[in-house]
Design a protein around this motif. Structure first.
Motif, short mmCIF file in Angstrom:
data_model
loop_
_atom_site.label_atom_id
_atom_site.label_comp_id
_atom_site.label_asym_id
_atom_site.label_seq_id
_atom_site.Cartn_x
_atom_site.Cartn_y
_atom_site.Cartn_z
N UNK A 8 0.86 -1.18 0.00
CA UNK A 8 0.00 0.00 0.00
C UNK A 8 0.90 1.23 0.00
N UNK A 9 0.99 1.85 -1.17
CA UNK A 9 1.82 3.06 -1.29
C UNK A 9 0.93 4.27 -1.11
N UNK A 10 1.30 5.15 -0.18
CA UNK A 10 0.49 6.35 0.07
C UNK A 10 1.36 7.46 0.63
N UNK A 42 8.46 1.45 1.26
CA UNK A 42 9.37 2.57 1.09
C UNK A 42 9.10 3.26 -0.25
N UNK A 43 9.10 4.60 -0.23
CA UNK A 43 8.85 5.37 -1.45
C UNK A 43 10.09 6.21 -1.74
N UNK A 60 15.15 17.77 1.76
CA UNK A 60 16.40 17.21 2.31
C UNK A 60 16.47 15.70 2.19
N UNK A 61 15.31 15.06 2.11
CA UNK A 61 15.25 13.60 1.97
C UNK A 61 14.25 13.29 0.87
N UNK A 62 14.61 12.38 -0.03
CA UNK A 62 13.70 12.02 -1.13
C UNK A 62 13.30 10.55 -1.08
N UNK A 63 13.74 9.83 -0.05
CA UNK A 63 13.32 8.44 0.17
C UNK A 63 12.76 8.33 1.58
N UNK A 64 11.53 7.82 1.69
CA UNK A 64 10.88 7.72 3.00
C UNK A 64 10.42 6.30 3.26
N UNK A 65 10.82 5.80 4.42
CA UNK A 65 10.29 4.53 4.91
C UNK A 65 8.86 4.78 5.42
N UNK A 99 8.09 0.58 -4.60
CA UNK A 99 8.79 -0.58 -5.18
C UNK A 99 7.99 -1.15 -6.35
N UNK A 100 8.68 -1.54 -7.37
CA UNK A 100 7.99 -2.09 -8.53
C UNK A 100 7.65 -1.06 -9.58
#
Length: 193
Positions: A8-10, A42-43, A60-65, A99-100
């Motif tokens: 579930x990506x949100x 993770x996005x 400052x961050x472009x990847x979030x758990x 992911x994917x």
């Protein structure tokens, strides 16, 4: 065993407007964008989508758990149309890649920042040399009208009861800081002589 886990990506975004640097066109508003990963994966590649920013928002961050957040910042320069409207309305979304592949986008969040209107005009009247010294002679006048406020003013006219006819203004709508020179004529009376 292989147990599937539904992805579930949100994303969510909470946009906040700072205090404008001024109330004129060219002033700026700083924005912050609190982006949160509200899903269970993770996005990556997170960006703010806001067409009104002067440049891409800085994150400052472009990847979030999942459950993690980051605060991005951006700036918008206020336009004359927004000053005239009395408000700066701005909407933004956050988007990223789960992911994917593919993309996930947050619901939009909108801010509305009021801009106080301050309408004002100035006039500088100048008299020409009279055409003579007797009744019936004329004096030509010029009127430099300047928009000294922060909003566009239309329907500009010179109010001078002593003119023979309404003053002629080549421009009747002035943006802030703009000027026009109107002209008119007065016929000298015997009482004035």
């Amino acid at each position: 065993t292989s147990t599937p886990i539904a992805a579930t990506a949100a994303l969510t975004i909470d946009k906040t407007a700072g205090v404008p640097s001024g109330t004129t066109a060219g002033s700026t508003i700083g924005y912050t964008f609190l982006i949160t990963n509200a899903g269970n994966v993770t996005i990556t590649g997170i960006v703010v989508v806001d067409a009104q920013l002067d440049a891409a928002a800085v994150c400052p961050v472009t990847t979030l758990a999942p459950g993690a957040s980051t605060t991005c910042t951006g700036v918008h320069t206020i336009t004359q149309a927004e000053v005239d409207a009395g408000t700066v309305d701005n909407s933004a979304t956050a988007t990223g890649t789960p992911p994917g592949g593919g993309a996930t986008t947050s619901p939009p969040d909108t801010t509305s920042t009021p801009i106080a209107a301050a309408a004002s005009l100035s006039i500088d009247q100048t008299a020409g040399v009279p055409s003579g010294t007797s009744a019936g002679s004329t004096i030509a006048y010029s009127f430099l009208v300047t928009n000294t406020g922060n909003v566009t003013i239309s329907g500009i006219a010179v109010v001078d009861a002593q003119l023979d006819a309404a003053a002629i203004c080549p421009v009747t709508t002035l943006a802030p800081g703009a000027s026009t020179t109107c002209t008119g004529v007065h016929t000298i009376t015997q009482a004035e002589v």
